[in-house]
Design a protein around this motif. Structure first.
Motif, mmCIF file in Angstrom:
data_model
loop_
_atom_site.group_PDB
_atom_site.id
_atom_site.type_symbol
_atom_site.label_atom_id
_atom_site.label_comp_id
_atom_site.label_asym_id
_atom_site.label_seq_id
_atom_site.Cartn_x
_atom_site.Cartn_y
_atom_site.Cartn_z
ATOM 1 N N ALA A 1 -85.665 -14.489 -94.314
ATOM 2 C CA ALA A 1 -84.758 -13.334 -94.241
ATOM 3 C C ALA A 1 -85.048 -12.345 -95.360
ATOM 4 N N LEU A 2 -85.267 -12.835 -96.565
ATOM 5 C CA LEU A 2 -85.568 -11.943 -97.687
ATOM 6 C C LEU A 2 -86.886 -11.204 -97.472
ATOM 7 N N ILE A 3 -87.888 -11.902 -96.964
ATOM 8 C CA ILE A 3 -89.181 -11.257 -96.711
ATOM 9 C C ILE A 3 -89.042 -10.191 -95.619
ATOM 10 N N VAL A 4 -88.293 -10.520 -94.575
ATOM 11 C CA VAL A 4 -88.071 -9.550 -93.499
ATOM 12 C C VAL A 4 -87.338 -8.323 -94.025
ATOM 13 N N ILE A 5 -86.271 -8.545 -94.769
ATOM 14 C CA ILE A 5 -85.424 -7.442 -95.230
ATOM 15 C C ILE A 5 -86.111 -6.579 -96.279
ATOM 16 N N PHE A 6 -86.826 -7.198 -97.209
ATOM 17 C CA PHE A 6 -87.356 -6.443 -98.339
ATOM 18 C C PHE A 6 -88.850 -6.158 -98.291
ATOM 19 N N VAL A 7 -89.586 -6.735 -97.336
ATOM 20 C CA VAL A 7 -91.023 -6.482 -97.274
ATOM 21 C C VAL A 7 -91.441 -5.933 -95.909
ATOM 22 N N ILE A 8 -91.251 -6.730 -94.864
ATOM 23 C CA ILE A 8 -91.772 -6.355 -93.548
ATOM 24 C C ILE A 8 -91.044 -5.143 -92.967
ATOM 25 N N ASN B 1 -81.166 3.538 -90.224
ATOM 26 C CA ASN B 1 -81.068 3.068 -88.838
ATOM 27 C C ASN B 1 -82.362 2.377 -88.403
ATOM 28 N N ILE B 2 -83.493 2.964 -88.737
ATOM 29 C CA ILE B 2 -84.773 2.359 -88.361
ATOM 30 C C ILE B 2 -84.928 1.011 -89.064
ATOM 31 N N TRP B 3 -84.599 0.979 -90.341
ATOM 32 C CA TRP B 3 -84.713 -0.254 -91.127
ATOM 33 C C TRP B 3 -83.876 -1.370 -90.502
ATOM 34 N N ALA B 4 -82.632 -1.073 -90.201
ATOM 35 C CA ALA B 4 -81.753 -2.076 -89.591
ATOM 36 C C ALA B 4 -82.259 -2.488 -88.212
ATOM 37 N N SER B 5 -82.816 -1.534 -87.486
ATOM 38 C CA SER B 5 -83.336 -1.827 -86.155
ATOM 39 C C SER B 5 -84.536 -2.764 -86.203
ATOM 40 N N TYR B 6 -85.344 -2.649 -87.232
ATOM 41 C CA TYR B 6 -86.456 -3.592 -87.389
ATOM 42 C C TYR B 6 -85.965 -4.932 -87.927
ATOM 43 N N CYS B 7 -84.990 -4.900 -88.811
ATOM 44 C CA CYS B 7 -84.474 -6.148 -89.401
ATOM 45 C C CYS B 7 -83.870 -7.068 -88.341
ATOM 46 N N ALA B 8 -83.091 -6.512 -87.439
ATOM 47 C CA ALA B 8 -82.351 -7.338 -86.484
ATOM 48 C C ALA B 8 -83.245 -8.265 -85.665
ATOM 49 N N PRO B 9 -84.264 -7.751 -84.958
ATOM 50 C CA PRO B 9 -85.064 -8.700 -84.166
ATOM 51 C C PRO B 9 -85.896 -9.642 -85.032
ATOM 52 N N LEU B 10 -86.345 -9.172 -86.174
ATOM 53 C CA LEU B 10 -87.131 -10.042 -87.049
ATOM 54 C C LEU B 10 -86.278 -11.161 -87.638
ATOM 55 N N ILE B 11 -85.046 -10.850 -88.018
ATOM 56 C CA ILE B 11 -84.121 -11.890 -88.499
ATOM 57 C C ILE B 11 -83.822 -12.863 -87.364
ATOM 58 N N GLY B 12 -83.697 -12.339 -86.139
ATOM 59 C CA GLY B 12 -83.480 -13.200 -84.981
ATOM 60 C C GLY B 12 -84.620 -14.186 -84.784
ATOM 61 N N ILE B 13 -85.851 -13.730 -84.958
ATOM 62 C CA ILE B 13 -87.014 -14.610 -84.832
ATOM 63 C C ILE B 13 -86.988 -15.674 -85.924
ATOM 64 N N VAL B 14 -86.685 -15.264 -87.146
ATOM 65 C CA VAL B 14 -86.593 -16.227 -88.254
ATOM 66 C C VAL B 14 -85.497 -17.254 -87.960
ATOM 67 N N LEU B 15 -84.386 -16.795 -87.401
ATOM 68 C CA LEU B 15 -83.283 -17.707 -87.076
ATOM 69 C C LEU B 15 -83.678 -18.688 -85.969
ATOM 70 N N ILE B 16 -84.428 -18.252 -84.994
ATOM 71 C CA ILE B 16 -84.885 -19.158 -83.941
ATOM 72 C C ILE B 16 -85.803 -20.237 -84.529
#
Length: 140
Positions: free
Chosen positions: A79-86, A43-58
């Motif tokens: 997206a890969l860096i956000v999901i697998f590193v940050i 849950n925490i992982w997905a919660s961090y991924c969502a806004p970071l992916i949103g920033i990458v998408l913007i």
């Protein structure tokens, strides 16, 4: 038109992600709280991924509009860096801090939730506080 749709999706990701992760961030950063909730790692992982992916998408949308660089490649790599590193670094950092913090608290066993979609534990300063939280949750 596609840029507007992507921007809306990005804002939704950021909004809902921040909404989801805010409780864990508050618990991590606050001191002296009477109680706090610790979500599961997924849950925490997905919660961090969502806004970071949103920033990458913007950024992707802005690059597409400006026709500056390869926006698709940026989005894929971002997206890969956000999901697998940050996100994993932020997730495990949050989880470690909350685990250390929870040593000074009592786990409210009756409020623990383990499910496929949303698992968490609630910690309180005392058993009495656990009972108060339980009464508040049952009153809703």
């Amino acid at each position: 038109m596609i840029h507007i749709i992507r921007a809306i999706i990005a804002v939704a990701f950021i909004w809902f992600g921040l909404e989801q992760v805010s409780e864990d961030l508050y618990a991590t950063l606050s001191n002296g709280a009477l109680s706090f909730r610790v979500s599961g790692i997924a849950n925490i992982w997905a919660s961090y991924c969502a806004p970071l992916i949103g920033i990458v998408l913007i950024v992707h949308v802005l690059m597409s509009l400006a026709r500056n660089g390869n926006s698709d490649k940026f989005f894929q790599r971002g997206a890969l860096i956000v999901i697998f590193v940050i996100s994993p670094i932020l997730t495990f950092g949050t989880k470690i801090i909350l685990s250390i913090k929870s040593e000074n608290y009592v786990e409210c066993q009756e409020l623990k939730r383990v499910s496929r979609w949303n698992s968490y534990q609630i910690y309180a300063i005392s058993d009495n506080e656990c009972q108060l939280i339980n009464k508040k949750m049952n009153a809703k």
